[in-house]
Scaffold this motif. Structure first.
Motif, PDB file in Angstrom:
ATOM      1  N   ALA A  17       0.829  -1.205   0.000  1.00  0.00           N
ATOM      2  CA  ALA A  17       0.000   0.000   0.000  1.00  0.00           C
ATOM      3  C   ALA A  17       0.866   1.258   0.000  1.00  0.00           C
ATOM      4  CB  ALA A  17      -0.928  -0.007   1.213  1.00  0.00           C
ATOM      5  N   VAL A  18       2.020   1.198   0.650  1.00  0.00           N
ATOM      6  CA  VAL A  18       2.946   2.334   0.655  1.00  0.00           C
ATOM      7  C   VAL A  18       3.429   2.631  -0.762  1.00  0.00           C
ATOM      8  CG1 VAL A  18       5.192   3.167   1.465  1.00  0.00           C
ATOM      9  CG2 VAL A  18       3.711   1.886   3.019  1.00  0.00           C
ATOM     10  N   THR A  19       3.845   1.575  -1.467  1.00  0.00           N
ATOM     11  CA  THR A  19       4.329   1.740  -2.839  1.00  0.00           C
ATOM     12  C   THR A  19       3.228   2.262  -3.750  1.00  0.00           C
ATOM     13  OG1 THR A  19       5.941  -0.041  -2.533  1.00  0.00           O
ATOM     14  CG2 THR A  19       5.374   0.540  -4.798  1.00  0.00           C
ATOM     15  N   VAL A  20       2.016   1.736  -3.580  1.00  0.00           N
ATOM     16  CA  VAL A  20       0.874   2.188  -4.389  1.00  0.00           C
ATOM     17  C   VAL A  20       0.599   3.673  -4.129  1.00  0.00           C
ATOM     18  CG1 VAL A  20      -1.622   1.947  -4.760  1.00  0.00           C
ATOM     19  CG2 VAL A  20      -0.198  -0.095  -4.534  1.00  0.00           C
ATOM     20  N   SER A  21       0.640   4.077  -2.866  1.00  0.00           N
ATOM     21  CA  SER A  21       0.362   5.479  -2.525  1.00  0.00           C
ATOM     22  C   SER A  21       1.400   6.419  -3.140  1.00  0.00           C
ATOM     23  CB  SER A  21       0.322   5.658  -1.005  1.00  0.00           C
ATOM     24  OG  SER A  21       1.612   5.500  -0.440  1.00  0.00           O
ATOM     25  N   GLU A  22       2.655   5.986  -3.164  1.00  0.00           N
ATOM     26  CA  GLU A  22       3.705   6.808  -3.785  1.00  0.00           C
ATOM     27  C   GLU A  22       3.480   6.909  -5.291  1.00  0.00           C
ATOM     28  OE1 GLU A  22       5.447   8.446  -1.890  1.00  0.00           O
ATOM     29  OE2 GLU A  22       5.540   7.319  -0.025  1.00  0.00           O
ATOM     30  N   GLY A  23       3.076   5.794  -5.894  1.00  0.00           N
ATOM     31  CA  GLY A  23       2.787   5.794  -7.332  1.00  0.00           C
ATOM     32  C   GLY A  23       1.648   6.734  -7.686  1.00  0.00           C
ATOM     33  N   VAL A  24       0.585   6.711  -6.886  1.00  0.00           N
ATOM     34  CA  VAL A  24      -0.559   7.600  -7.114  1.00  0.00           C
ATOM     35  C   VAL A  24      -0.150   9.059  -6.945  1.00  0.00           C
ATOM     36  CG1 VAL A  24      -2.829   8.290  -6.208  1.00  0.00           C
ATOM     37  CG2 VAL A  24      -2.272   5.862  -6.459  1.00  0.00           C
ATOM     38  N   THR A  25       0.687   9.328  -5.956  1.00  0.00           N
ATOM     39  CA  THR A  25       1.165  10.694  -5.726  1.00  0.00           C
ATOM     40  C   THR A  25       1.983  11.203  -6.911  1.00  0.00           C
ATOM     41  OG1 THR A  25       1.262  10.246  -3.346  1.00  0.00           O
ATOM     42  CG2 THR A  25       2.457  12.175  -4.141  1.00  0.00           C
ATOM     43  N   LEU A  26       2.829  10.343  -7.460  1.00  0.00           N
ATOM     44  CA  LEU A  26       3.621  10.743  -8.627  1.00  0.00           C
ATOM     45  C   LEU A  26       2.715  11.017  -9.822  1.00  0.00           C
ATOM     46  CD1 LEU A  26       6.325  11.209 -10.015  1.00  0.00           C
ATOM     47  CD2 LEU A  26       6.460   8.750 -10.439  1.00  0.00           C
ATOM     48  N   ILE A  27       1.702  10.189 -10.016  1.00  0.00           N
ATOM     49  CA  ILE A  27       0.744  10.402 -11.108  1.00  0.00           C
ATOM     50  C   ILE A  27       0.037  11.746 -10.932  1.00  0.00           C
ATOM     51  CG2 ILE A  27      -1.434   9.575 -12.111  1.00  0.00           C
ATOM     52  CD1 ILE A  27      -0.413   6.716 -11.484  1.00  0.00           C
ATOM     53  N   TYR A  28      -0.314  12.073  -9.679  1.00  0.00           N
ATOM     54  CA  TYR A  28      -0.955  13.366  -9.393  1.00  0.00           C
ATOM     55  C   TYR A  28      -0.080  14.516  -9.881  1.00  0.00           C
ATOM     56  CZ  TYR A  28      -1.627  17.577  -6.589  1.00  0.00           C
ATOM     57  OH  TYR A  28      -1.754  18.878  -6.186  1.00  0.00           O
ATOM     58  N   PHE A  29       1.207  14.454  -9.562  1.00  0.00           N
ATOM     59  CA  PHE A  29       2.110  15.537  -9.969  1.00  0.00           C
ATOM     60  C   PHE A  29       2.271  15.598 -11.481  1.00  0.00           C
ATOM     61  CE2 PHE A  29       3.895  15.769  -5.577  1.00  0.00           C
ATOM     62  CZ  PHE A  29       3.776  17.146  -5.429  1.00  0.00           C
ATOM     63  N   ILE A  30       2.363  14.426 -12.112  1.00  0.00           N
ATOM     64  CA  ILE A  30       2.551  14.398 -13.567  1.00  0.00           C
ATOM     65  C   ILE A  30       1.328  14.977 -14.278  1.00  0.00           C
ATOM     66  CG2 ILE A  30       2.748  12.861 -15.567  1.00  0.00           C
ATOM     67  CD1 ILE A  30       4.490  11.039 -13.807  1.00  0.00           C
ATOM     68  N   VAL A  31       0.140  14.597 -13.792  1.00  0.00           N
ATOM     69  CA  VAL A  31      -1.100  15.076 -14.409  1.00  0.00           C
ATOM     70  C   VAL A  31      -1.316  16.554 -14.126  1.00  0.00           C
ATOM     71  CG1 VAL A  31      -3.620  14.873 -14.354  1.00  0.00           C
ATOM     72  CG2 VAL A  31      -2.208  12.815 -14.373  1.00  0.00           C
ATOM     73  N   LYS A  32      -1.105  16.956 -12.878  1.00  0.00           N
ATOM     74  CA  LYS A  32      -1.374  18.335 -12.479  1.00  0.00           C
ATOM     75  C   LYS A  32      -0.351  19.326 -13.010  1.00  0.00           C
ATOM     76  CE  LYS A  32      -1.368  21.518  -8.632  1.00  0.00           C
ATOM     77  NZ  LYS A  32      -2.383  22.356  -9.272  1.00  0.00           N
ATOM     78  N   SER A  33       0.898  18.928 -12.979  1.00  0.00           N
ATOM     79  CA  SER A  33       1.963  19.891 -13.200  1.00  0.00           C
ATOM     80  C   SER A  33       2.209  20.177 -14.668  1.00  0.00           C
ATOM     81  CB  SER A  33       3.249  19.388 -12.551  1.00  0.00           C
ATOM     82  OG  SER A  33       4.282  20.291 -12.806  1.00  0.00           O
ATOM     83  N   ARG A  34       2.166  21.440 -15.001  1.00  0.00           N
ATOM     84  CA  ARG A  34       2.585  21.883 -16.329  1.00  0.00           C
ATOM     85  C   ARG A  34       4.035  22.322 -16.282  1.00  0.00           C
ATOM     86  NH1 ARG A  34      -2.512  25.537 -18.460  1.00  0.00           N
ATOM     87  NH2 ARG A  34      -4.068  23.878 -18.427  1.00  0.00           N
ATOM     88  N   ALA A  35       4.639  22.146 -15.118  1.00  0.00           N
ATOM     89  CA  ALA A  35       6.026  22.584 -14.916  1.00  0.00           C
ATOM     90  C   ALA A  35       7.024  21.550 -15.392  1.00  0.00           C
ATOM     91  CB  ALA A  35       6.267  22.876 -13.445  1.00  0.00           C
ATOM     92  N   VAL A  36       6.550  20.419 -15.934  1.00  0.00           N
ATOM     93  CA  VAL A  36       7.469  19.370 -16.380  1.00  0.00           C
ATOM     94  C   VAL A  36       8.430  19.916 -17.429  1.00  0.00           C
ATOM     95  CG1 VAL A  36       7.657  17.138 -17.517  1.00  0.00           C
ATOM     96  CG2 VAL A  36       5.834  17.530 -15.872  1.00  0.00           C
TER      97      VAL A  36
END
Length: 201
Positions: free
Chosen positions: A92-111
């Motif tokens: 569950a820890v690994t899954v939560s980190e993966g979801v958090t990274l997806i959040y940043f990738i989707v949200k961030s236009r700063a890539v």
């Protein structure tokens, strides 16, 4: 990435050194988090550099919520002994980190901005980043050494060493570390402001 591979390859050996052979599966399931958290830190650092703490706050709430929800759900759906349940909680820890990274990738236009940043004085970056990395490694390294020492020492006297260490790190340390967490949050917020003021003179 290298440390992730090391954790996967030597998971069972690390578990034996720690004094609990059942921890090997947990090491393997947790290993991907090392790479993912590194990427998340880049996104958080980017926003914090502009004193924008909102993405960091949202990502942390999301991370903890997913960790708790997925962990409880997996343990509820998949019944098993303590080893299985602990492994599911770690997953569950690994899954939560993966979801958090997806959040940043989707949200961030700063890539694209991150990729296009040009650093002219690399020596300054190294001199700044390496000491900061060393400082942030101190507490995790001490806790890791504690886990190896304490469990192995307790194994010589008790049969439930891992359970007792779990109580120490899960309940006791969480309470003791609360003031540190508050100070850490204030430091993260203050550093970009101090840096900006120093640059402006």
């Amino acid at each position: 990435l290298i440390l992730t591979l090391v954790m996967v390859v030597f998971a069972n050996k690390l578990a034996l050194l720690q004094g609990d052979k059942n921890a090997g599966v947990c090491y393997s399931l947790l290993a991907p988090s090392v790479v993912i958290v590194s990427a998340i830190s880049c996104f958080r650092g980017y926003y914090q550099g502009f004193s924008n703490m909102k993405p960091t706050a949202i990502s942390q709430i999301l991370e903890q919520s997913v960790k708790l929800t997925v962990g409880l759900l997996l343990c509820f759906l998949i019944k098993g002994d303590a080893v299985v349940m602990a492994s599911l909680a770690v997953l569950a820890v690994t899954v939560s980190e993966g979801v958090t990274l997806i959040y940043f990738i989707v949200k961030s236009r700063a890539v694209t901005s991150l990729l296009n940043v040009k650093v002219t004085d690399c020596s300054f970056v190294y001199k700044t980043v390496i000491p900061m990395m060393a400082v942030t490694l101190i507490i995790p390294l001490i806790r890791t050494l504690d886990s190896f020492l304490i469990i192995n020492i307790l194994n010589g006297y008790l049969s439930n060493a891992t359970e007792l260490y779990g109580l120490l790190t899960g309940a006791v340390e969480s309470l003791i570390s609360m003031p540190v967490a508050v100070c850490y949050a204030l430091a993260i917020t203050s550093i970009p402001i101090i840096s900006r003021l120093k640059k402006s003179g």
